[in-house]
Design an enzyme around this catalytic site. Structure first.
Site, PDB file in Angstrom:
ATOM      1  N   LYS A  93       0.837  -1.215   0.000  1.00  7.39           N
ATOM      2  CA  LYS A  93       0.000   0.000   0.000  1.00  7.39           C
ATOM      3  C   LYS A  93       0.867   1.259   0.000  1.00  7.39           C
ATOM      4  CE  LYS A  93      -3.833  -2.414   2.218  1.00  7.39           C
ATOM      5  NZ  LYS A  93      -3.155  -3.668   2.610  1.00  7.39           N
TER       6      LYS A  93
HETATM    7  O1  LIG Z   1      -9.189  -3.776   1.282  1.00 12.31           O
HETATM    8  C1  LIG Z   1      -8.303  -4.501   1.716  1.00 12.31           C
HETATM    9  C2  LIG Z   1      -6.991  -4.414   1.302  1.00 12.31           C
HETATM   10  C3  LIG Z   1      -6.065  -5.270   1.809  1.00 12.31           C
HETATM   11  N1  LIG Z   1      -6.412  -6.208   2.722  1.00 12.31           N
HETATM   12  C4  LIG Z   1      -5.358  -7.130   3.196  1.00 12.31           C
HETATM   13  O2  LIG Z   1      -5.676  -8.458   2.762  1.00 12.31           O
HETATM   14  C5  LIG Z   1      -5.387  -9.389   3.795  1.00 12.31           C
HETATM   15  C6  LIG Z   1      -6.675  -9.988   4.297  1.00 12.31           C
HETATM   16  O3  LIG Z   1      -6.433 -10.873   5.360  1.00 12.31           O
HETATM   17  P1  LIG Z   1      -7.550 -11.882   5.945  1.00 12.31           P
HETATM   18  O4  LIG Z   1      -6.825 -12.584   7.058  1.00 12.31           O
HETATM   19  O5  LIG Z   1      -7.951 -12.813   4.828  1.00 12.31           O
HETATM   20  O6  LIG Z   1      -8.676 -11.070   6.424  1.00 12.31           O
HETATM   21  C7  LIG Z   1      -4.631  -8.614   4.859  1.00 12.31           C
HETATM   22  O7  LIG Z   1      -3.253  -8.627   4.543  1.00 12.31           O
HETATM   23  C8  LIG Z   1      -5.190  -7.219   4.699  1.00 12.31           C
HETATM   24  O8  LIG Z   1      -4.320  -6.226   5.181  1.00 12.31           O
HETATM   25  C9  LIG Z   1      -7.704  -6.319   3.136  1.00 12.31           C
HETATM   26  O9  LIG Z   1      -8.082  -7.161   3.966  1.00 12.31           O
HETATM   27  N2  LIG Z   1      -8.625  -5.442   2.615  1.00 12.31           N
END
Ligand SMILES: O=c1ccn([C@@H]2O[C@H](COP(=O)(O)O)[C@@H](O)[C@H]2O)c(=O)[nH]1
Length: 280
Positions: A93
């Site tokens: 990001k």
């Molecule tokens: O909008 C967003 C952007 C990035 N993320 C990132 O994706 C993963 C999601 O992790 P989970 O454990 O599957 O919930 C994490 O690295 C977030 O920082 C997001 O969730 N949403």
């Protein structure tokens, strides 16, 4: 070959659009790995061994590596994923004035793609956009509840900010290397954004631990690449390109299983692949 062409090949080979998120929270790693030199690398290696046949890509989130040992663990992880022929999308990001963004773009010397925040505008993204070999996924409508605070604000034209980001991304996509991040927790916005940018692949986080809509993630997250950026064969076979990410739901699936934790991760990745494939 563009990043999205390489990703399309991987999706075809693995028959999967699953992005396996590598977010090795030190507080949740199995005890027996904590005595290793680089516990996060030891953990990721086992996860990669168990999941690679189901992975279209790996998505380490930079937040879990931002210390000296973490960066070493990240470099080992990226090299190992590449050894399994799986591309790596670094969820970092990033976004800053051009001079600084050029330094951030060096991250693409090891990772294949990166996430970037478009809030500072085109010049802040230019160092990523000009990397024709790499992909850049711009935050458009994020999966968190507070994502609406700014992204859903209406502009004077009546369009919400996230729609303008999508439209701008299309104009910035001269090298066919731009994707968008759109959360699976926002199925209506996923559909709206897909209408604005039919050809741009999405990274769709939020299935699994965040409870997002897997069907909408597949239906609207995948894009058919245009003929200029994809091989004729692939266009004919109609491969949809995009990624649906799960991190905690895969890597911590075997959290209670001690030394055998990775087996549950392999099963979780396979289950998600099969579930998503029902909608492809
Ligand atoms: O909008 C967003 C952007 C990035 N993320 C990132 O994706 C993963 C999601 O992790 P989970 O454990 O599957 O919930 C994490 O690295 C977030 O920082 C997001 O969730 N949403």
């Amino acid at each position: 070959m563009t990043f999205f062409d390489r990703l399309a090949d991987r999706i075809e080979t693995a028959n999967s659009v699953v992005s396996v998120g590598l977010d090795p929270d030190l507080a949740r790693l199995p005890d027996h790995l904590m005595e290793k030199d680089l516990p996060r690398w030891a953990f990721n290696r086992r996860i990669i061994d168990a999941t690679h046949e189901h992975a279209a890509c790996y998505k380490p989130n930079a937040a879990f590596y931002e210390d000296p040992d973490g960066w070493r663990a990240l470099q080992e992880t990226i090299a190992y994923a590449h050894g399994k022929d799986v591309p790596v999308l670094l969820d970092a990001k990033r976004g800053d004035i051009g001079n600084t963004a050029r330094q951030y773009a060096d991250l693409l010397d090891s990772a294949d793609a990166i996430t970037a925040n478009p809030y500072m505008g085109r010049d802040s993204l230019e160092p990523f956009l000009e990397r024709t070999d790499a992909g850049v996924f711009l935050l458009c409508r994020t999966s968190n509840p507070g994502g609406a605070d700014i992204q859903n604000l209406e502009l004077a034209s009546g369009e919400p900010v996230y729609e303008r980001v999508a439209a701008l991304a299309d104009t910035w996509n001269r090298n066919g290397n731009v994707g968008l991040v759109v959360g699976a927790t926002q199925p209506e916005e996923l559909e709206e954004i897909r209408e604005i940018v039919p050809d741009i692949p999405f990274l769709v986080p939020g299935v699994g631990a965040q409870g997002g809509d897997a069907e909408a993630a597949v239906e609207f997250g995948l894009a058919k690449l245009d003929e200029q950026s994809s091989s004729a064969d692939r266009t004919k076979s109609g491969i949809g390109v995009g990624l649906v990410n799960s991190s905690r739901g895969i890597i911590f699936a075997g959290e209670d299983q001690g030394e055998h934790f990775h087996k549950a991760s392999g099963q979780a990745a396979k289950r998600l692949k099969e579930r998503l494939n029902e909608y492809r």
